[in-house]
Design a protein around this motif. Structure first.
Motif, short mmCIF file in Angstrom:
data_model
loop_
_atom_site.label_atom_id
_atom_site.label_comp_id
_atom_site.label_asym_id
_atom_site.label_seq_id
_atom_site.Cartn_x
_atom_site.Cartn_y
_atom_site.Cartn_z
N HIS A 1 0.85 -1.11 0.20
CA HIS A 1 0.01 0.05 -0.23
C HIS A 1 0.82 1.20 0.14
CE1 HIS A 1 -3.93 -1.90 0.08
NE2 HIS A 1 -3.25 -2.97 0.88
N ASP B 1 2.76 -4.65 -9.07
CA ASP B 1 2.62 -6.07 -9.83
C ASP B 1 3.06 -6.11 -11.10
OD1 ASP B 1 1.30 -5.89 -7.40
OD2 ASP B 1 -0.77 -6.23 -8.33
N ALA C 1 -2.44 -7.07 -1.21
CA ALA C 1 -3.41 -6.14 -0.53
C ALA C 1 -3.86 -6.49 0.83
CB ALA C 1 -4.50 -6.12 -1.72
C1 GLA Z 1 -2.35 -5.04 -5.00
C2 GLA Z 1 -2.44 -4.09 -5.94
C3 GLA Z 1 -0.70 -3.07 -5.98
C4 GLA Z 1 -0.68 -2.89 -4.45
C5 GLA Z 1 -0.66 -3.90 -3.27
C6 GLA Z 1 -0.76 -3.59 -2.04
O1 GLA Z 1 -1.74 -6.09 -5.29
O2 GLA Z 1 -2.52 -4.54 -7.18
O3 GLA Z 1 -0.79 -2.12 -6.81
O4 GLA Z 1 -1.09 -1.60 -4.29
O5 GLA Z 1 -2.24 -4.36 -3.61
O6 GLA Z 1 0.71 -3.08 -1.79
#
Ligand code: GLA
Length: 352
Positions: free
Chosen positions: A13, A152, A301
């Protein structure tokens, strides 16, 4: 074509606030075999997801409500690439995947990256890897409505074997850090599908944006710890960036106990300040510590999915066994533990 999933060692995050994170691309990947043709259609089948996606190659197929639902990622990628001037060359494609779905290991980002690479290759369009990541991120926004950051997709395109990736989400620069010999990375799935991810994720992101606006900074990357001392959401982001930087230094110096301590602090911050953990993830972290890992934390997430642990080489099997046995007995849920290694980023499959 192949595109790996990812696991994030630390820095969650933070990406959508122009912050720092430190993922690896993992040896779990989406693969797509394809044939280009000129009938103006794109047809995609998957070995694990139902239905056939059959859509216009020019990106004009409406994304919302498309069935099968996983085809929305494909349609969104074509729509975004059409804006980049892709010639509407069609293709038939077969998808296979070893990235567990709904686990927080970026199965859909890997699919988006792989489809973007296939669609670009089929039409002879050259797209820089970072732009492939940005295309796949924009497609994810369009397909799922989740306002994800770029971690990601960047991890999937820029992965490096045996290295963790320090990503600066403000500049999109990457500093690879060798993962020292003597340590292994263990992922443990809680057996709990991620829930409420879309709405809660968007809420957290909005709260970060509101905090930045209150402080008069563009993103929380520019906030100081003093400025956010009384705001748990913003405090998580600011302290997490500092932890990522400290972790990167410690990893480069092979100071694994320090890395582990930072992972535990990150988990506490995600649990207490950012409020994205679950009792199951908390338990997996505690059981991992009892089993002797350097450190462990929820990854991605949150709201279910996996924890990631840093384990002394050779101890992974024993740790995985101890943690999953106790967790299963206590919760009645079925965990799944597996070691992952860092691999190169997405591209054509090279057979050896
Ligand atoms: C998900 C989102 C990423 C990131 C993570 C938390 O994986 O796709 O962009 O925000 O949550 O770090």
């Amino acid at each position: 074509m192949r595109a790996p999933g990812r696991v994030n060692l630390i820095g969650d995050h933070t990406d959508y606030q122009a912050g720092l994170c430190l993922p690896i691309a993992i040896d779990r990947e989406v693969r797509i075999g394809f044939d280009a043709h000129h009938d103006g259609r794109v047809r995609v089948r998957s070995d694990s997801l139902p239905g056939t996606v059959d859509i216009a190659a020019d990106g004009s197929t409406a994304v919302a409500d498309l069935e099968p639902a996983w085809g929305r990622t494909v349609a969104a990628v074509l729509a975004i690439l059409a804006r980049h001037g892709r010639d509407p060359v069609g293709f038939d494609a077969d998808v296979t995947s070893t990235v567990p779905i709904g686990s927080g290991l970026s199965s859909s980002a890997a699919l988006g990256v792989a489809v973007a690479l296939v669609a670009a290759a089929a039409s002879g369009l050259t797209v820089d890897p970072v732009d492939i990541a940005l295309v796949a991120q924009a497609a994810e926004h369009l397909a799922s409505g989740v306002p994800c950051g770029v971690m990601d997709q960047l991890a999937s395109v820029r992965g490096q074997a045996d290295r963790a990736l320090l990503l600066d989400c403000r500049t999109l620069e990457i500093a690879p850090i060798v993962i020292p010999a003597g340590v292994e990375i263990l992922v443990i799935h809680s057996g709990l599908e991620r829930r409420l991810v879309a709405s809660a994720y968007a809420e957290r992101r909005a709260a970060c944006e509101a905090a930045a606006a209150r402080l008069g900074v563009e993103t929380l990357r520019d906030a100081t710890i003093e400025q956010v001392a009384d705001d748990p959401i913003a405090r998580h982001v600011v302290t997490e960036n500092a932890r990522v930087a400290a972790f990167a230094t410690a990893l480069a110096h092979r100071e694994l106990p320090t890395c582990g301590a930072l992972m535990l602090a990150s988990h506490r911050s995600l649990r207490d300040d950012f409020a994205v953990s679950t009792p199951e993830l908390d338990r997996l972290v505690d059981l991992s510590v009892e089993a002797g890992v350097y450190g462990a934390r929820l990854t991605g997430a949150g709201f279910g999915g996996c924890v990631v642990a840093l384990v002394a080489a050779g101890a992974t099997e024993a740790v995985a066994g101890a943690v999953t046995d106790k967790y299963r007995a206590e919760t009645g849920r079925e965990p799944n533990a597996f070691a992952v290694s860092a691999v190169d980023g997405a591209g054509f499959v090279t057979t050896s």
